[in-house]
Design a protein around this motif. Structure first.
Motif, mmCIF file in Angstrom:
data_model
loop_
_atom_site.group_PDB
_atom_site.id
_atom_site.type_symbol
_atom_site.label_atom_id
_atom_site.label_comp_id
_atom_site.label_asym_id
_atom_site.label_seq_id
_atom_site.Cartn_x
_atom_site.Cartn_y
_atom_site.Cartn_z
ATOM 1 N N THR A 66 -0.420 -0.804 -5.487
ATOM 2 C CA THR A 66 -1.703 -0.008 -5.541
ATOM 3 C C THR A 66 -1.278 1.432 -6.385
ATOM 4 O O THR A 66 -0.421 1.615 -6.747
ATOM 5 N N VAL A 93 -3.947 1.303 5.445
ATOM 6 C CA VAL A 93 -3.564 0.069 5.415
ATOM 7 C C VAL A 93 -4.476 -1.121 6.452
ATOM 8 O O VAL A 93 -4.773 -2.187 5.785
ATOM 9 N N HIS A 106 -7.882 -1.415 4.794
ATOM 10 C CA HIS A 106 -7.657 -2.260 3.786
ATOM 11 C C HIS A 106 -7.680 -3.819 4.405
ATOM 12 O O HIS A 106 -8.144 -4.840 3.752
ATOM 13 N N PHE A 110 -7.791 -2.343 -4.392
ATOM 14 C CA PHE A 110 -6.774 -2.786 -3.663
ATOM 15 C C PHE A 110 -7.049 -4.000 -2.926
ATOM 16 O O PHE A 110 -6.700 -5.306 -3.038
ATOM 17 N N SER A 124 -6.592 2.468 -4.319
ATOM 18 C CA SER A 124 -6.505 2.520 -3.020
ATOM 19 C C SER A 124 -7.906 3.183 -2.349
ATOM 20 O O SER A 124 -7.855 3.325 -1.155
ATOM 21 N N ASP A 170 0.852 -1.242 0.091
ATOM 22 C CA ASP A 170 0.075 0.087 -0.012
ATOM 23 C C ASP A 170 0.717 1.064 -0.054
ATOM 24 O O ASP A 170 0.919 2.080 1.114
ATOM 25 N N GLY A 208 2.546 -0.930 4.615
ATOM 26 C CA GLY A 208 2.024 0.455 4.631
ATOM 27 C C GLY A 208 2.591 1.296 5.525
ATOM 28 O O GLY A 208 3.174 0.601 6.592
#
Length: 361
Positions: free
Chosen positions: A94, A243, A246, A147, A119, A67, A208
């Motif tokens: 990403t 992150v 995600h 992502f 992202s 990321d 990330g």
């Protein structure tokens, strides 16, 4: 009317369903996700990030999600090291979608056939709280993938169902399972300072920015507002690193732990039904001209709101998103207009001899 601006700003992006996360996350203290490992790149240079990627890849994780966007070309030696690390087969990178175009890593670093995803979480400009995400986005004839979806799809392999693509084509609520403290975090020294890192073997690894290990709570770089914010009304600082969001999305997809959304047509039918029942009862009550009419109206309205909020929270706890705000607003507002309806009925009866429930020959 500007007097009400502070009140409007205080409750902007507020949802009473955020109360669920405020209680739920207190119960989840100490629960660590065992399938996803987060690696903090902090403010390392490109050569160090490349070294981390290479070392992590040797530990045989399922996938490495990166990321980070290396937009500009810099030192040729460091960029060459990054380009070398980008050749691994289990890497997902990403990019970011902007109004002015796309922010992506320099061509000298990423390879042309690189598995990648945007992202961005949501494309709703009216909300600053990340409650939903969109897994796929159409751009002309092409379809772009998020992502988190790209990482989950790589991990699931043959288990990936095409129906998931149709489901994620629209914005869906994120089923948050935890913040930074609910994931195993590897700091740069934990990776670069060890020969082997068995904890990442066969795991989903996400790299990330997670701030400094000791003062990350005061760091707002790449942080977003989410329902997990401890202060869900009024002024507050962003609470969750990108992150981590995600990671929650990937966990939701891989574990098939989605939040079901009650369809809009059901919400419309329920709105009509409860508004009709409420109006029928209070119109009947108004004709009786009871001294306690206003008191009963306010008590019933308060109970109605409380019960529906409770039902919404109970269903949300069981993975069902029931948007009751529209039902509450329409029903509660409508019964407050009965007095005006009664005046209108009286006017129509006097002028046009219109027979109604309140006035008739």
């Amino acid at each position: 009317m500007s007097f009400f601006t502070p009140f409007n700003n205080a409750f902007k992006d507020f949802s009473y369903l955020d109360l669920y996360y405020a209680e739920k996350l207190d119960r989840n203290i100490g629960d660590i996700n065992k399938d996803i490992v987060l690696v903090n790149v902090e403010r390392l240079g490109r050569a160090e990030i490349a070294a981390m990627m290479t070392k992590l890849e040797r530990q045989k994780p399922k996938v490495i999600g990166l990321d980070i966007i290396f937009k500009e070309e810099r030192d040729p030696i460091e960029d060459r090291a990054l380009a070398q690390s980008h050749r691994m087969e289990n890497l997902v990178t990403t990019y970011s979608l902007l109004n002015s175009g796309v922010d992506s890593s320099a061509a000298r670093i990423s390879r042309p056939d690189q598995i990648s995803g945007y992202s961005n979480f949501s494309f709703d400009p009216t909300s600053s709280v990340v409650r939903n995400f969109q897994g796929y986005r159409k751009d002309g004839d092409s379809v772009q993938v998020a992502f988190g979806v790209a990482v989950a799809k790589f991990v699931m392999g043959e288990k990936w169902d095409g129906s998931l693509e149709r489901y994620l084509d629209e914005e869906r609520p994120i089923n948050y399972k935890g913040n930074r403290d609910n994931f195993l975090i590897l700091e740069p020294d934990d990776v670069l300072g060890r020969d082997t890192i068995p904890v990442v073997m066969n795991k989903i690894v996400l790299m990330g920015y997670l701030g400094h290990q000791e003062n990350h709570r005061f760091d707002i770089e790449d942080k977003h507002f989410t329902p997990m914010n401890e202060k869900f009304v009024g002024k507050s600082a962003p609470d969750t690193f990108g992150v981590v969001i995600h990671a929650n999305i990937i966990n939701m997809i891989v574990s098939d732990d989605f939040i079901s959304v009650v369809p809009n047509w059901i919400l419309v039918l329920l709105t009509i039904l409860f508004t009709f029942l409420a109006l029928t009862y209070f119109i009947w009550l108004a004709k009786r001209q009871l001294a306690s009419y206003i008191l009963r109206l306010n008590i019933v309205r308060l109970v109605f709101i409380a019960v529906f909020v409770w039902i919404a929270l109970l269903l949300f706890r069981n993975g069902i998103l029931f948007k009751t705000a529209g039902i509450i607003a329409v029903a509660a507002f409508s019964i407050g207009l009965i007095g005006y309806y009664k005046k209108l009925a009286h006017f129509l009866y006097k002028k046009y001899k219109w027979n109604g429930y309140f006035y008739q020959d």
